[in-house]
Design an enzyme around this catalytic site. Structure first.
Site, PDB file in Angstrom:
ATOM      1  N   TRP A 102       0.814  -1.216   0.000  1.00 12.60           N
ATOM      2  CA  TRP A 102       0.000   0.000   0.000  1.00 12.60           C
ATOM      3  C   TRP A 102       0.848   1.267   0.000  1.00 12.60           C
ATOM      4  CZ3 TRP A 102      -4.432  -0.699  -1.914  1.00 12.60           C
ATOM      5  CH2 TRP A 102      -5.092  -1.917  -1.745  1.00 12.60           C
ATOM      6  N   ASP A 172      -1.454   6.692   6.428  1.00 14.21           N
ATOM      7  CA  ASP A 172      -2.586   5.897   5.964  1.00 14.21           C
ATOM      8  C   ASP A 172      -2.865   4.844   7.029  1.00 14.21           C
ATOM      9  OD1 ASP A 172      -4.375   4.174   4.809  1.00 14.21           O
ATOM     10  OD2 ASP A 172      -3.034   3.505   3.208  1.00 14.21           O
ATOM     11  N   LYS A 196     -12.313  -1.551   7.542  1.00 14.34           N
ATOM     12  CA  LYS A 196     -11.574  -2.487   8.382  1.00 14.34           C
ATOM     13  C   LYS A 196     -11.924  -2.306   9.858  1.00 14.34           C
ATOM     14  CE  LYS A 196      -7.937  -2.224   4.904  1.00 14.34           C
ATOM     15  NZ  LYS A 196      -8.181  -3.484   4.197  1.00 14.34           N
TER      16      LYS A 196
END
Length: 361
Positions: A102, A172, A196
């Site tokens: 990511w 992030d 999540k």
């Protein structure tokens, strides 16, 4: 069908109590005779709900008053590009710490909008550890430093906040927000996809220091400018009303559980239980990550014989243990242990793993 134990990396498990409340209120929210999804986001009931959700998040994370809280759309991936649009001009640079899939993607998506500098990377080590802090080459003139505290695919996590001087730290936190107490004042900007630890997909929560909203950035549409969204309470355009509502219910659930300090203890216990089962399996299971960098949220593991993978997945699903297949980039298995995954789910997984190893070892 009864509920299963859901170990999906995202969209991920939601608290049962949240789903049950949403089910009860689906057709008649707050006595209105209609669903929250049918409410005007300009109406007083929805605005009050949105304000309460923000207040609860501020309480949970102890967010200082000089930070704005935004409820946006696009997923974290959109904001890989939108953050440099807002925080930097085309001739500016930003430092990126690359620790997995990511953070790599964040680099690629930011590259068209400013000069991206990879200040540190653990790619050469297969992302099995974090980039050694001594290797970081940070520019004090950078617009910001970006990192991904938890990498869902590779299963590595920063367990402390890196010191980057006066340059704003951008994080992030899609996969570990609200999983433990956090000093928000150490950051310039925190953003997180909701799917999540917060709620359903399609919502992004952003916490941004207000002085950064004043940065000129570059000419972009109003809907993309964080300052405009802040000025309009995240309602410059029609927001994700369902996602915002479910996020608010999740924040209330977290408060009822004892807040993020209580969740941190639960998450520690869950992760320790699973890693202990892997490490004490006499080599039947293995986790490739350096122990100091192991994630509490996402635990990848392999079987001693990859030919057993299909049997493991088939039998685990039959036992009510779902979404354990690892990401295609790394293979093997992966169990995601977000806030809504109870200890009982991990206990059931560990019991199954031991039984499977006894039968196939």
């Amino acid at each position: 069908m009864s509920r299963v134990w859901n170990f999906s990396a995202g969209p991920a498990a939601l608290p049962r109590e949240v789903l049950e409340q949403a089910q009860r209120e689906l057709l008649d929210w707050n006595g209105s005779g209609m669903s929250v999804m049918e409410q005007s986001h300009r109406g007083k009931p929805f605005i009050a709900m949105a304000a309460q959700a923000e207040a609860d998040l501020r309480e949970l994370m102890a967010i200082p008053a000089d930070y704005a809280v935004l409820f946006l759309q696009g997923g974290a991936t959109q904001h890989f590009a939108q953050i440099p649009m807002n925080l930097a001009g085309p001739d500016d640079s930003a430092d990126y710490i690359v620790s997995g899939h990511w953070s790599e993607k964040a680099v690629r998506e930011a590259a068209p909008y400013l000069r991206v500098k990879v200040a540190a990377s653990s790619e050469a080590q297969g992302f099995r550890r974090l980039p050694a802090r001594a290797s970081w080459v940070l520019d004090p003139a950078a617009s910001y430093v970006h990192y991904t505290p938890n990498e869902t695919i590779h299963g590595v996590e920063f367990h402390d906040i890196p010191e980057v001087g006066d340059v704003p730290l951008v994080a992030d936190m899609s996969s570990n927000i609200l999983s433990a107490p956090l000093d928000v004042s150490r950051f310039g900007l925190i953003y997180a996809g909701a799917q999540k630890n917060i709620g359903p997909s399609g919502l992004v929560v952003m916490i941004i220091r207000r002085d950064l909203l004043a940065r000129p950035g570059r000419p972009i549409a109003k809907v993309l400018r964080y300052a405009e969204q802040a000025a309009h309470d995240s309602m410059l355009n029609t927001p994700n009303t369902w996602g915002w509502y479910l996020a608010g219910l999740t924040f209330q659930w977290l408060k009822a559980q004892g807040g993020v300090a209580a969740m941190a203890e639960r998450n520690r216990a869950k992760a320790e239980l699973l890693y202990r089962a892997i490490d004490h399996s006499d080599g039947f299971y293995a986790n490739p990550i350096e122990p100091s960098a192991r994630s509490r949220m996402n635990v990848p593991f392999t079987l001693k014989d990859a030919a057993l993978d299909a049997s493991f997945l088939k039998e685990s699903e039959a036992a009510g243990l779902f979404a354990l297949k690892g990401h295609k980039a790394v293979g093997g298995m992966r169990a995601s242990l977000y806030n809504a995954v109870p200890l009982e789910a991990v206990q059931a997984l560990v019991a199954f793993m031991r039984d499977f190893a006894n039968r196939h070892g």
